[in-house]
Design a protein around this motif. Structure first.
Motif, PDB file in Angstrom:
ATOM      1  N   THR A  16       0.818  -1.210   0.000  1.00  0.00           N
ATOM      2  CA  THR A  16       0.000   0.000   0.000  1.00  0.00           C
ATOM      3  C   THR A  16       0.856   1.266   0.000  1.00  0.00           C
ATOM      4  O   THR A  16       0.328   2.359  -0.041  1.00  0.00           O
ATOM      5  CB  THR A  16      -0.949   0.053   1.217  1.00  0.00           C
ATOM      6  N   GLY A  17       2.151   1.091   0.058  1.00  0.00           N
ATOM      7  CA  GLY A  17       3.043   2.252   0.113  1.00  0.00           C
ATOM      8  C   GLY A  17       3.665   2.361   1.495  1.00  0.00           C
ATOM      9  O   GLY A  17       3.919   1.365   2.148  1.00  0.00           O
ATOM     10  N   GLY A  18       3.899   3.567   1.929  1.00  0.00           N
ATOM     11  CA  GLY A  18       4.527   3.772   3.229  1.00  0.00           C
ATOM     12  C   GLY A  18       6.039   3.735   3.117  1.00  0.00           C
ATOM     13  O   GLY A  18       6.609   3.425   2.066  1.00  0.00           O
ATOM     14  N   THR A  19       6.681   4.016   4.208  1.00  0.00           N
ATOM     15  CA  THR A  19       8.142   4.113   4.250  1.00  0.00           C
ATOM     16  C   THR A  19       8.825   2.829   3.798  1.00  0.00           C
ATOM     17  O   THR A  19       9.847   2.873   3.115  1.00  0.00           O
ATOM     18  CB  THR A  19       8.610   4.493   5.662  1.00  0.00           C
ATOM     19  N   ILE A  20       8.270   1.675   4.137  1.00  0.00           N
ATOM     20  CA  ILE A  20       8.897   0.399   3.778  1.00  0.00           C
ATOM     21  C   ILE A  20       9.178   0.319   2.279  1.00  0.00           C
ATOM     22  O   ILE A  20      10.183  -0.224   1.850  1.00  0.00           O
ATOM     23  CB  ILE A  20       8.041  -0.803   4.247  1.00  0.00           C
ATOM     24  N   ASP A  21       8.287   0.896   1.456  1.00  0.00           N
ATOM     25  CA  ASP A  21       8.405   0.802  -0.001  1.00  0.00           C
ATOM     26  C   ASP A  21       9.061   2.015  -0.649  1.00  0.00           C
ATOM     27  O   ASP A  21       9.189   2.053  -1.876  1.00  0.00           O
ATOM     28  CB  ASP A  21       7.024   0.596  -0.629  1.00  0.00           C
ATOM     29  N   PRO A  25      14.922   8.668  -5.430  1.00  0.00           N
ATOM     30  CA  PRO A  25      14.340   9.259  -6.648  1.00  0.00           C
ATOM     31  C   PRO A  25      15.061   8.771  -7.899  1.00  0.00           C
ATOM     32  O   PRO A  25      16.274   8.630  -7.903  1.00  0.00           O
ATOM     33  CB  PRO A  25      14.542  10.760  -6.468  1.00  0.00           C
ATOM     34  N   ARG A  26      14.287   8.501  -8.938  1.00  0.00           N
ATOM     35  CA  ARG A  26      14.866   8.056 -10.206  1.00  0.00           C
ATOM     36  C   ARG A  26      15.132   9.235 -11.133  1.00  0.00           C
ATOM     37  O   ARG A  26      15.865   9.117 -12.103  1.00  0.00           O
ATOM     38  CB  ARG A  26      13.917   7.059 -10.873  1.00  0.00           C
ATOM     39  N   SER A  27      14.539  10.365 -10.848  1.00  0.00           N
ATOM     40  CA  SER A  27      14.730  11.535 -11.710  1.00  0.00           C
ATOM     41  C   SER A  27      15.905  12.357 -11.205  1.00  0.00           C
ATOM     42  O   SER A  27      16.192  12.383 -10.016  1.00  0.00           O
ATOM     43  CB  SER A  27      13.455  12.387 -11.735  1.00  0.00           C
ATOM     44  N   THR A  28      16.584  13.028 -12.120  1.00  0.00           N
ATOM     45  CA  THR A  28      17.695  13.872 -11.711  1.00  0.00           C
ATOM     46  C   THR A  28      17.138  15.098 -11.011  1.00  0.00           C
ATOM     47  O   THR A  28      16.107  15.638 -11.390  1.00  0.00           O
ATOM     48  CB  THR A  28      18.544  14.319 -12.919  1.00  0.00           C
ATOM     49  N   GLY A  29      17.802  15.522  -9.997  1.00  0.00           N
ATOM     50  CA  GLY A  29      17.352  16.679  -9.238  1.00  0.00           C
ATOM     51  C   GLY A  29      16.210  16.352  -8.299  1.00  0.00           C
ATOM     52  O   GLY A  29      15.700  17.226  -7.615  1.00  0.00           O
ATOM     53  N   GLY A  30      15.794  15.086  -8.263  1.00  0.00           N
ATOM     54  CA  GLY A  30      14.708  14.689  -7.371  1.00  0.00           C
ATOM     55  C   GLY A  30      15.178  14.715  -5.935  1.00  0.00           C
ATOM     56  O   GLY A  30      16.293  14.344  -5.628  1.00  0.00           O
ATOM     57  N   PHE A  33      11.526  10.915  -1.871  1.00  0.00           N
ATOM     58  CA  PHE A  33      11.493   9.486  -2.146  1.00  0.00           C
ATOM     59  C   PHE A  33      10.307   9.170  -3.037  1.00  0.00           C
ATOM     60  O   PHE A  33       9.298   9.859  -3.030  1.00  0.00           O
ATOM     61  CB  PHE A  33      11.388   8.697  -0.842  1.00  0.00           C
ATOM     62  N   GLU A  34      10.440   8.090  -3.806  1.00  0.00           N
ATOM     63  CA  GLU A  34       9.381   7.639  -4.698  1.00  0.00           C
ATOM     64  C   GLU A  34       9.042   6.204  -4.347  1.00  0.00           C
ATOM     65  O   GLU A  34       9.832   5.505  -3.730  1.00  0.00           O
ATOM     66  CB  GLU A  34       9.868   7.700  -6.155  1.00  0.00           C
TER      67      GLU A  34
END
Length: 175
Positions: A16-21, A25-30, A33-34
């Motif tokens: 469901t998401g949350g910190t565990i997942d 960041p995959r983007s530059t300058g990100g 967290f994603e």
């Protein structure tokens, strides 16, 4: 050792998401967290479990953004699943709220005979000092030992029924 494929023995892991997942960041300058693939997949790959399992995603949200509509969709997903044992990885801020929602929902529908355990992490699974492996391991043990129809929360080495789970908001510890 053979792995059972009986759905009564199989465990469904629901992201469901949350910190565990959370992931870098995959983007530059990100800078934020994603969400990426479920942390459960990486943890189970390392564990090489001797039980059958399925991994599904209900949604990928910070738990502070989880709504009752999200909880309803989660309950529906669990209710439709053939597995009777379910582990939900969830953000810690509203994990207890979701557990209590599922506890109430189980009396109204197909969740009656499901054993549901919610867990998460204070630090992302990607971090070397994450509590995710311990929490997921405790959830795996709890979901196999708890009576059918239980809804539990497991964090910080503690396993509690949804209605009894509490959290000290000053320390962040679950009790």
């Amino acid at each position: 050792m053979s792995i059972s494929t009986d759905d009564n023995d199989k465990i469904l892991f629901v992201q469901t998401g949350g910190t565990i997942d959370k992931d870098y960041p995959r983007s530059t300058g990100g800078y934020a967290f994603e969400f990426g693939e479920p942390a459960t997949i990486r943890l189970l790959d390392r564990l090489q479990p001797s039980f059958a399992y399925t991994v599904a995603t209900a949604f990928q949200k910070d738990s502070l953004e989880v709504t009752d509509q999200d909880r309803e969709e989660l309950a529906t997903l669990i209710g439709k699943a053939s597995e009777s044992r379910v582990i939900v990885t969830h953000g810690t801020d509203t994990m207890i709220d979701t557990a209590k929602y599922l506890q109430l929902a189980k009396n109204e529908r197909l969740l009656k005979h499901k054993t549901i355990v919610l867990t998460g992490a204070m630090r992302p699974e990607r971090f070397s000092n994450s509590d995710a492996p311990l929490n997921l391991g405790a959830a795996i043990a709890a979901v196999q030992l708890a009576p059918a129809g239980s809804v539990l929360v497991t964090m910080h080495g503690v396993v509690r029924p949804a209605q009894e789970a509490t959290r000290d908001m000053e320390t962040g510890q679950f009790k």
